[in-house]
Motif scaffolding. Structure first.
Motif, PDB file in Angstrom:
ATOM      1  N   SER A  98       0.711  -1.324  -0.109  1.00  0.00           N
ATOM      2  CA  SER A  98      -0.068   0.156  -0.002  1.00  0.00           C
ATOM      3  C   SER A  98       0.667   1.170  -0.084  1.00  0.00           C
ATOM      4  O   SER A  98       2.148   1.243   0.407  1.00  0.00           O
ATOM      5  CB  SER A  98      -0.885  -0.052   1.132  1.00  0.00           C
ATOM      6  N   ASP A 100       0.503   3.726   1.909  1.00  0.00           N
ATOM      7  CA  ASP A 100       0.759   3.974   3.443  1.00  0.00           C
ATOM      8  C   ASP A 100       1.974   3.339   3.880  1.00  0.00           C
ATOM      9  O   ASP A 100       2.901   3.891   4.676  1.00  0.00           O
ATOM     10  CB  ASP A 100      -0.518   3.649   4.276  1.00  0.00           C
ATOM     11  N   ARG A 103       5.105   4.900   2.296  1.00  0.00           N
ATOM     12  CA  ARG A 103       5.295   6.185   3.068  1.00  0.00           C
ATOM     13  C   ARG A 103       6.114   5.850   4.318  1.00  0.00           C
ATOM     14  O   ARG A 103       6.998   6.679   4.915  1.00  0.00           O
ATOM     15  CB  ARG A 103       4.273   7.199   3.098  1.00  0.00           C
TER      16      ARG A 103
END
Length: 107
Positions: A98, A100, A103
């Protein structure tokens, strides 16, 4: 102390990153890499196929980032992910499930 800048996000727009797409993609990357970003979030969601030429462009991108460069890849299709694993490039490019997760790895 200031928070680090967000990673540079690059989305590959083509469904194939192969010999035909490599030169235009490299031309797209050139201005983005001038300042030698140290973190890139690479979105391969549209890419269904990648060959050795496409991988070469990605390795070149990583080299141009400098010694501390890190790349997190999101959206890799199963065949694309398998190629990263077979070539052991998954040790240089972090494959994430993902945005997320990517990051967080690049934080």
């Amino acid at each position: 102390m200031t928070a680090p800048a967000s990673p540079l996000t690059i989305t590959v727009e083509q469904p194939r990153l192969d010999a035909m797409a490599a030169a235009p993609f490299r031309a797209t990357l050139d201005p983005l890499l001038v300042d030698q970003p140290d973190r890139i979030l690479l979105d391969l969601t549209p890419v269904g196929f990648i060959d050795s030429t496409g991988l070469g462009v990605l390795v070149s991108m990583l080299k141009r980032m400098g010694p501390g460069g890190r790349v997190a890849v999101v959206g890799a299709a199963p065949g694309v992910r398998r190629l990263f694993e077979l070539t052991r490039l998954d040790s240089l490019f972090r494959l994430c499930d993902s945005e997320d997760e990517a990051r967080a790895i690049l934080a």
